[in-house]
Each structure stands twice: as C-alpha cells, then as structure tokens.
Design an enzyme around this catalytic site. Structure first.
Site, PDB file in Angstrom:
ATOM      1  N   GLY A   3       0.655   3.284   5.344  1.00 38.05           N
ATOM      2  CA  GLY A   3       0.440   2.109   4.521  1.00 38.05           C
ATOM      3  C   GLY A   3       1.731   1.364   4.253  1.00 38.05           C
ATOM      4  O   GLY A   3       2.813   1.948   4.247  1.00 38.05           O
ATOM      5  N   VAL A   4       1.605   0.059   4.056  1.00 38.38           N
ATOM      6  CA  VAL A   4       2.754  -0.784   3.720  1.00 38.38           C
ATOM      7  C   VAL A   4       2.325  -1.746   2.623  1.00 38.38           C
ATOM      8  O   VAL A   4       1.301  -2.428   2.742  1.00 38.38           O
ATOM      9  CB  VAL A   4       3.252  -1.598   4.926  1.00 38.38           C
TER      10      VAL A   4
ATOM     11  N   LYS B 258       3.867  -4.573  -0.658  1.00 41.00           N
ATOM     12  CA  LYS B 258       4.943  -5.537  -0.877  1.00 41.00           C
ATOM     13  C   LYS B 258       6.231  -4.843  -1.279  1.00 41.00           C
ATOM     14  O   LYS B 258       7.321  -5.328  -0.970  1.00 41.00           O
ATOM     15  CB  LYS B 258       4.530  -6.535  -1.968  1.00 41.00           C
TER      16      LYS B 258
ATOM     17  N   LYS C 297       5.675   8.353  -0.686  1.00 41.17           N
ATOM     18  CA  LYS C 297       5.772   6.926  -0.992  1.00 41.17           C
ATOM     19  C   LYS C 297       7.235   6.548  -1.189  1.00 41.17           C
ATOM     20  O   LYS C 297       7.923   7.100  -2.043  1.00 41.17           O
ATOM     21  CB  LYS C 297       4.973   6.587  -2.250  1.00 41.17           C
TER      22      LYS C 297
ATOM     23  N   GLY D  76      -9.001   7.939   0.847  1.00 40.55           N
ATOM     24  CA  GLY D  76      -9.772   6.895   0.207  1.00 40.55           C
ATOM     25  C   GLY D  76      -9.553   5.549   0.854  1.00 40.55           C
ATOM     26  O   GLY D  76      -8.575   5.334   1.575  1.00 40.55           O
TER      27      GLY D  76
ATOM     28  N   ASP E 199      -1.105  -3.127 -14.075  1.00 37.79           N
ATOM     29  CA  ASP E 199      -1.335  -3.933 -12.868  1.00 37.79           C
ATOM     30  C   ASP E 199      -2.616  -3.478 -12.174  1.00 37.79           C
ATOM     31  O   ASP E 199      -2.679  -3.406 -10.946  1.00 37.79           O
ATOM     32  CB  ASP E 199      -0.143  -3.820 -11.922  1.00 37.79           C
TER      33      ASP E 199
ATOM     34  N   ASN F 101      -5.247  -1.470  -6.303  1.00 35.88           N
ATOM     35  CA  ASN F 101      -4.653  -0.236  -6.830  1.00 35.88           C
ATOM     36  C   ASN F 101      -5.687   0.839  -7.137  1.00 35.88           C
ATOM     37  O   ASN F 101      -5.419   1.755  -7.906  1.00 35.88           O
ATOM     38  CB  ASN F 101      -3.851  -0.550  -8.100  1.00 35.88           C
TER      39      ASN F 101
END
Length: 298
Positions: free
Chosen positions: A99-100, A102, A120, A190, A226, A231
């Site tokens: 995953g990438v 911002k 991460k 997920g 956030d 998320n």
C-alpha cells in the site's frame, strides 16, 4: 530498486556510517566527511567506498562546496530503522509493498516469531507543507525542521494511539513495535471501505465503528481525528471493521477533541447514508459515542 533489494546490499560498516550521519544531523545541515571519519575510526578507503555506495543507492545525499558533507535521505532512515528492528528480534524479513498513502508506504513483513506483520513507514512530506500544517494537530514550530523528524513524530504518535486503542478493546491493528518512523503491527486482511460498492450488513458495520469510537473516547480517552472511508478496513470474511491510520489522534482533554469527535462521527455517518443508504440520527449517534445515551438512534 526496491527497499528490500537495497537493504540486502548493506553491510555492517554501511549501517554504522548511516547512524553517524543520523546522529549529527541536528548539528549540521550536511555532516562533514571528516566528522564521520573521526567518529567511525575506519580507514579513509573503507569510508570512501561506503559513502560512495550509500550515495549511489540514494540512502544519503552529498554536497560539495566549502566542504564535502552528507545528509540522510528517507531511504537511508528506512534502512537504519529496519536494521534496528531486526537486531531487536522484531523483524525477520520485509516483503512486498502492499500500500501507498499520501504520507506512508506499507509493506508486508515477517516477525522473528514467524508471524505475518504490517510494516508501515511514515513519509510526512508527501503532501505539501501547508497541507501538513493545516491538517495536523501537532507539528514542528518552524519550516526548517526536517520531514524525517516529522515522520518519526507521526510514527511515535500512531504507535501510542494504537496501544491505547488496543488496550481499550477497539478494533485496531495490534501494535508490535516502533523504531524511528516505522510502526510494526499485526497484519490485517481487509478492503478499504471506500472501495466497497455493496456492503452486506452495512448498518451493523456502522454500529461497530460507532461503538469503537465510543470505546476510544470513553475508555482510551482519545479521538481518531481523521476518521473516514479511507481509514477503515473491512474484513470481508468476518464482516467487521478495523480502524487504521492514527498519527492525527488527540487526547480527550485536547481543546479540539470535541470538535474532532463530532467531525469523525458526522463524516462516517453521512458516508454510510450516502453510499449504503444507512440512516442513523446524527445527534443521537454523537450522544451515544459521548456516553450520554445507551442506544444508537435511528
């Protein structure tokens, strides 16, 4: 070249050079080569070979002017942190990027106990400087502070939030370790909520999310800050959510905590209404997460 491929090319002396540069970056914009040489006490040829290699691999950046100096790059900090996690028997291996975002890159890894984990790597600075300051409730006081330090702060905050949230029984990835700007957690299978067009049991999923927001607020004493469809991961087998991405959390005593809580709840309730036609009374949902009522209103 991928991060795992770069990491495998490094030797002990390379990690020592990286750590010396890291250690002097608070004192020098670019760490002079003679400082590095004196601290390491290795031959000039060995140091020169290592510096050339690290510069070629883009783990450091060189400047030539009144003196020759070096600064650490994000990739260099990656390798130092991964090496420390390996030495501390946290990580056995790092695998593919999964995953990438911002402000982060996410890899799958293998713990020393053989458990599949998420690695991460925070990358504050992917968004613009103004965006970072506008969105975050923490931050540096002056623009000159490096993105490396900001990323370490973000990772530290996320790890602290995960510990509090996990202990409170909320559905979050189990925190395992942190080093510098890297956070290692349990691997969560997920699909990001925003990618799911049709969600079976959407009403139940929203209730689960709101119950976790309540636990976070009343038990852990924190607010995500956030919360959105970006998320939340949905386990499509167990049909349950996991809340991720925590560097922007605030404590319940923070002056903006109530406003952020209201924003989190409003955003997620309205998303479910618009996307999945789930209708929950917003004011009752807010009262529920604050502990003012026992049931989530509809």
């Amino acid at each position: 070249m991928t991060l795992p491929a770069v990491y495998r090319k490094l030797r002990d002396v390379d990690f020592k050079v990286l750590r010396v540069i890291e250690g002097f970056m608070d004192r020098f914009e670019y760490v002079p080569v003679d400082i590095i040489e004196r601290r390491l006490r290795v031959s000039p040829s060995i140091l020169s070979n290592s510096l050339s290699k690290l510069n070629r691999l883009k783990l450091i950046r060189r400047i030539r002017g009144a003196y020759i100096g070096y600064i650490l790059t994000f990739r260099g900090l990656d390798c130092i942190a991964l090496n420390s996690l390996s030495k501390n028997t946290v990580l056995q291996a790092i695998g593919n990027k999964i995953g990438v975002g911002k402000e982060s890159e996410v890899y799958e890894g293998l713990s020393s106990a053989g458990e599949r984990v998420t690695v991460k790597i925070h990358r504050v600075g992917r968004v613009s400087f103004k965006q970072t300051f506008r969105k975050r409730t923490y931050g540096v006081e002056r623009p000159s502070t490096s993105w490396l330090k900001e990323s370490i702060i973000a990772a530290t905050r996320e790890y602290q939030a995960l510990i509090k949230a996990y202990r409170a029984g909320a559905r979050v990835p189990r925190p395992i370790a942190r080093n510098r700007h890297i956070v290692v957690t349990q691997l969560i299978k997920g699909v990001p909520l925003y990618k799911i067009k049709i969600l079976e049991g959407a009403e139940t999923i929203l209730e689960m999310i709101l119950r976790d927001v309540k636990k976070l607020y009343l038990v852990a004493g924190i607010v995500h800050g956030d919360l959105s469809e970006y998320n939340v991961l949905i386990d499509m087998d167990r049909i349950e959510p996991t809340i991720i991405d925590w560097p922007q959390y605030v404590d319940r005593e923070h002056p903006e905590a109530d406003n952020l809580l209201k924003r989190d709840v409003t955003y997620i309730v309205r998303f479910f209404q618009k996307k999945y036609n789930v209708r929950i009374n917003l004011e009752k949902a807010l009262a529920f997460v604050r502990g003012e009522v026992e049931d989530i209103g509809r």
